[in-house]
Design a protein around this motif. Structure first.
Motif, PDB file in Angstrom:
ATOM      1  N   ARG A 121      27.113  22.702 -72.808  1.00  0.00           N
ATOM      2  CA  ARG A 121      26.416  23.825 -72.176  1.00  0.00           C
ATOM      3  C   ARG A 121      26.894  24.130 -70.764  1.00  0.00           C
ATOM      4  O   ARG A 121      26.385  25.053 -70.136  1.00  0.00           O
ATOM      5  N   ILE A 122      27.845  23.352 -70.245  1.00  0.00           N
ATOM      6  CA  ILE A 122      28.310  23.608 -68.886  1.00  0.00           C
ATOM      7  C   ILE A 122      29.816  23.842 -68.874  1.00  0.00           C
ATOM      8  O   ILE A 122      30.544  23.421 -69.779  1.00  0.00           O
ATOM      9  N   LYS A 123      30.288  24.532 -67.834  1.00  0.00           N
ATOM     10  CA  LYS A 123      31.695  24.930 -67.755  1.00  0.00           C
ATOM     11  C   LYS A 123      32.523  23.910 -66.974  1.00  0.00           C
ATOM     12  O   LYS A 123      33.570  23.463 -67.428  1.00  0.00           O
ATOM     13  N   LYS A 124      32.078  23.582 -65.776  1.00  0.00           N
ATOM     14  CA  LYS A 124      32.797  22.661 -64.904  1.00  0.00           C
ATOM     15  C   LYS A 124      31.794  21.823 -64.112  1.00  0.00           C
ATOM     16  O   LYS A 124      30.599  22.121 -64.096  1.00  0.00           O
ATOM     17  N   LEU A 125      32.334  20.819 -63.414  1.00  0.00           N
ATOM     18  CA  LEU A 125      31.500  19.877 -62.682  1.00  0.00           C
ATOM     19  C   LEU A 125      32.083  19.652 -61.292  1.00  0.00           C
ATOM     20  O   LEU A 125      33.296  19.498 -61.137  1.00  0.00           O
ATOM     21  N   GLY A 126      31.217  19.639 -60.287  1.00  0.00           N
ATOM     22  CA  GLY A 126      31.619  19.278 -58.931  1.00  0.00           C
ATOM     23  C   GLY A 126      30.755  18.136 -58.441  1.00  0.00           C
ATOM     24  O   GLY A 126      29.520  18.245 -58.429  1.00  0.00           O
ATOM     25  N   ILE A 127      31.380  17.027 -58.057  1.00  0.00           N
ATOM     26  CA  ILE A 127      30.650  15.846 -57.601  1.00  0.00           C
ATOM     27  C   ILE A 127      31.114  15.520 -56.184  1.00  0.00           C
ATOM     28  O   ILE A 127      32.288  15.230 -55.961  1.00  0.00           O
ATOM     29  N   ILE A 128      30.196  15.562 -55.246  1.00  0.00           N
ATOM     30  CA  ILE A 128      30.535  15.372 -53.837  1.00  0.00           C
ATOM     31  C   ILE A 128      29.838  14.122 -53.310  1.00  0.00           C
ATOM     32  O   ILE A 128      28.620  13.977 -53.432  1.00  0.00           O
ATOM     33  N   ASN A 129      30.619  13.218 -52.737  1.00  0.00           N
ATOM     34  CA  ASN A 129      30.057  12.007 -52.112  1.00  0.00           C
ATOM     35  C   ASN A 129      29.042  11.329 -53.028  1.00  0.00           C
ATOM     36  O   ASN A 129      27.896  11.094 -52.655  1.00  0.00           O
ATOM     37  N   SER A 130      29.481  11.009 -54.222  1.00  0.00           N
ATOM     38  CA  SER A 130      28.606  10.348 -55.179  1.00  0.00           C
ATOM     39  C   SER A 130      29.393   9.311 -55.952  1.00  0.00           C
ATOM     40  O   SER A 130      30.632   9.294 -55.927  1.00  0.00           O
ATOM     41  N   VAL A 131      28.673   8.461 -56.667  1.00  0.00           N
ATOM     42  CA  VAL A 131      29.271   7.251 -57.241  1.00  0.00           C
ATOM     43  C   VAL A 131      28.689   6.973 -58.629  1.00  0.00           C
ATOM     44  O   VAL A 131      27.727   7.605 -59.051  1.00  0.00           O
ATOM     45  N   MET A 132      29.280   5.988 -59.295  1.00  0.00           N
ATOM     46  CA  MET A 132      28.745   5.553 -60.584  1.00  0.00           C
ATOM     47  C   MET A 132      27.498   4.690 -60.400  1.00  0.00           C
ATOM     48  O   MET A 132      26.609   4.676 -61.245  1.00  0.00           O
ATOM     49  N   LYS A 133      27.438   3.973 -59.291  1.00  0.00           N
ATOM     50  CA  LYS A 133      26.274   3.139 -58.962  1.00  0.00           C
ATOM     51  C   LYS A 133      26.233   2.988 -57.450  1.00  0.00           C
ATOM     52  O   LYS A 133      27.249   2.655 -56.837  1.00  0.00           O
ATOM     53  N   PHE A 134      25.082   3.239 -56.865  1.00  0.00           N
ATOM     54  CA  PHE A 134      24.954   3.178 -55.409  1.00  0.00           C
ATOM     55  C   PHE A 134      24.937   1.725 -54.938  1.00  0.00           C
ATOM     56  O   PHE A 134      24.239   0.882 -55.501  1.00  0.00           O
ATOM     57  N   ARG A 135      25.737   1.445 -53.921  1.00  0.00           N
ATOM     58  CA  ARG A 135      25.843   0.086 -53.394  1.00  0.00           C
ATOM     59  C   ARG A 135      24.491  -0.417 -52.896  1.00  0.00           C
ATOM     60  O   ARG A 135      23.654   0.358 -52.412  1.00  0.00           O
ATOM     61  N   ILE A 136      24.303  -1.723 -52.974  1.00  0.00           N
ATOM     62  CA  ILE A 136      23.063  -2.324 -52.490  1.00  0.00           C
ATOM     63  C   ILE A 136      22.884  -2.050 -51.002  1.00  0.00           C
ATOM     64  O   ILE A 136      21.772  -1.753 -50.541  1.00  0.00           O
TER      65      ILE A 136
END
Length: 223
Positions: free
Chosen positions: A81-96
């Protein structure tokens, strides 16, 4: 804990080329809910329900920090359902260490720390040294915070932090197949550039870029 006003400078640059929709996630700004716990997946569902309500099809989804986690989840759960993705300053898991930094701000709020002191504690985590070296930048940010009539409540900030702590896309992010732009800031302490790069490495159809500044790119380096 940022509402849609955070995107103001970025939106003005995009409006000449795109229809741009910005909104407040649940528990922040003017979006209120029943006050129950929620997850990143809950907010991803919210995004697509908003698209349905506005009759928007095939959108480009862009998210920063927690919003980047939401964007990943949208791409995983609603790929068709979506065309493209923009990910800014994000991660797979946030550091402790990042989670503890954010939790310390909540702890200070519980002690009824004055708003100016809370902002001072937050500033080093979200802006670069170069940005903070200019006093007018600090004053402008503080004025924006103090003049916002919809500051996030302590309870809602805790709910958002809990959603962040539960997020982990490490074993799923490889399934993202839509064209994706991952952007990292060179001086980001909360989501370090190497963590953003690892995210990009795990998405086959991704492009990775770095820009100058700290975590709050939409304010510090909107261009």
């Amino acid at each position: 804990s940022c509402d849609h006003l955070y995107w103001g400078s970025v939106v003005s640059a995009l409006m000449s080329r795109y229809q741009v929709i910005i909104f407040d996630n649940r528990g922040v700004g003017q979006t209120k809910d029943e006050g129950l716990p929620f997850t990143i997946e809950t907010m991803a569902d919210d995004v697509m329900q908003l698209c349905d309500a506005l009759d928007i099809s095939n959108p480009i989804i862009i998210g920063q920090s927690m919003g980047g986690a939401i964007a990943q989840t949208v791409a995983l759960n609603y790929a068709a359902r979506i065309k493209k993705l923009g990910i800014i300053n994000s991660v797979m898991k946030f550091r402790i260490v990042s989670q503890m930094a954010l939790q310390s701000i909540v702890a200070l709020r519980k002690l009824n720390m004055p708003l100016d002191c809370l902002v001072n504690v937050t500033l080093p985590w979200i802006f670069s040294d170069a940005f903070l070296a200019e006093e007018e930048n600090i004053n402008a940010f503080k004025q924006a915070v103090e003049s916002n009539p919809y500051l996030q409540s302590l309870a809602d900030q805790e709910r958002q932090l809990n959603a962040i702590s539960l997020f982990d896309s490490t074993r799923k992010v490889q399934c993202i197949k839509v064209p994706t732009l991952v952007v990292a800031s060179t001086n980001d302490l909360l989501t370090p550039a190497e963590d953003c790069s690892s995210l990009a490495d795990n998405i086959d159809s991704s492009v990775f870029e770095t820009i100058n500044g700290g975590h709050s790119s939409a304010i510090e380096n909107p261009s």
